[in-house]
Design an enzyme around this catalytic site. Structure first.
Site, PDB file in Angstrom:
ATOM      1  N   GLU A 112       0.824  -1.210   0.000  1.00  0.00           N
ATOM      2  CA  GLU A 112       0.000   0.000   0.000  1.00  0.00           C
ATOM      3  C   GLU A 112       0.859   1.263   0.000  1.00  0.00           C
ATOM      4  O   GLU A 112       0.484   2.274  -0.605  1.00  0.00           O
ATOM      5  CB  GLU A 112      -0.957  -0.030   1.184  1.00  0.00           C
ATOM      6  CG  GLU A 112      -2.039  -1.094   1.004  1.00  0.00           C
ATOM      7  CD  GLU A 112      -2.930  -1.266   2.231  1.00  0.00           C
ATOM      8  OE1 GLU A 112      -4.142  -1.091   2.118  1.00  0.00           O
ATOM      9  OE2 GLU A 112      -2.383  -1.586   3.314  1.00  0.00           O
ATOM     10  N   GLU A 132      -4.055  -9.608   3.549  1.00  0.00           N
ATOM     11  CA  GLU A 132      -4.838  -9.357   4.773  1.00  0.00           C
ATOM     12  C   GLU A 132      -5.976 -10.350   4.999  1.00  0.00           C
ATOM     13  O   GLU A 132      -6.187 -10.787   6.149  1.00  0.00           O
ATOM     14  CB  GLU A 132      -5.375  -7.920   4.747  1.00  0.00           C
ATOM     15  CG  GLU A 132      -4.351  -6.852   5.107  1.00  0.00           C
ATOM     16  CD  GLU A 132      -3.498  -6.405   3.939  1.00  0.00           C
ATOM     17  OE1 GLU A 132      -2.739  -5.441   4.090  1.00  0.00           O
ATOM     18  OE2 GLU A 132      -3.583  -7.052   2.866  1.00  0.00           O
TER      19      GLU A 132
END
Length: 259
Positions: A112, A132
């Site tokens: 990210e 995740e």
């Protein structure tokens, strides 16, 4: 080179190089690191002598392994940084260019960070993933939103819904990597991109970056073209707006004033 708790900072002329420095945790970041890095980006944004930044990770094993889950599991209180993961992923008004030099793992929050940059230069050993869901979490620091905008919905969902690992070459084929370089040369590759950017007028670069990102939020191409952009108004009123054409006509290199 200045050393902070979680990173090192190097100034090289107009270029800033930020190196995540938590090798014992594969450069995974805990909450104090986010606030520390937020200060670094605040200083970069405010410094008129710095025009471009590179972010990388120390060593060849990892750019950033994401959130430091061990730190979280040890019971430390978590505080949310207003400007996001690494002080960067929720920072929307920074119009100076950022380049991610990715070496090794860029997992979860690490990926990210890279997606929040404007360019990604990846070493051949770079591995990207948003894993995740495999640990009951979600890539909420921009990953589930930026990746579809960069590579398209289906390709992005193919990564997001599986958490699968993607190498540097596939990342380039998918469209989120700009260049693949030999292992150990990510920063050198990022420097080459930075040097090309630094040849351009910094005000022009800021205006162009603002227009790209802000314009993408418009519903139509016509709306994007016809809307007003603050940095474009700054550009039109600048000395560099005169210097560029003048230097071209005089067949010389421009001398940018950043004003």
């Amino acid at each position: 080179m200045a050393k902070r708790e979680s990173c090192t900072i190097q100034r090289d002329g107009r270029l800033l190089i930020v190196t995540l420095n938590r090798p014992e945790r594969l450069n995974a970041l805990h909450f104090p690191a986010h606030f520390e890095l937020a200060e670094v980006w605040d200083e970069f944004a405010a410094d008129p002598e710095l025009w471009v930044a590179i972010i990388t990770g120390v060593g060849n094993k990892a750019f950033c392994a994401g959130n430091d889950l061990r730190y979280q599991a040890e019971g430390h209180v978590r505080k949310r940084c207003p400007t996001g993961f690494a002080g960067l992923t929720n920072r929307y008004g920074l119009n100076k260019p950022l380049i991610a030099a990715v070496n090794g793992f860029a997992m979860g929050g690490g990926f990210e960070i890279a997606l929040a940059c404007d360019l990604i230069v990846a070493a051949e050993n770079a591995i990207f993933a948003l894993p995740e869901p495999r640990v009951g979490l979600m890539a909420g620091a921009g990953g589930v939103h930026r990746l579809p905008r960069i590579i398209g919905q289906k390709q992005a969902l193919g990564m997001i819904l599986t958490g699968r690992h993607v190498g540097a070459a596939e990342g380039k084929a998918l469209g989120f990597v700009n260049e693949v370089v030999p292992e150990g040369e990510a920063v050198a590759g990022a420097r080459r991109w930075a040097e090309q950017i630094l040849e351009c007028a910094p005000i022009s670069i800021r205006a162009s970056k603002e227009a790209v990102y802000a314009g993408m939020g418009e519903a139509t191409l016509e709306a994007a073209i016809n809307r007003s952009y603050e940095e474009q108004h700054v550009l039109i009123g600048s000395a560099d707006y005169i210097e560029g054409p003048r230097a071209f006509a005089e067949k010389r290199s421009p001398v940018w004033q950043n004003a």
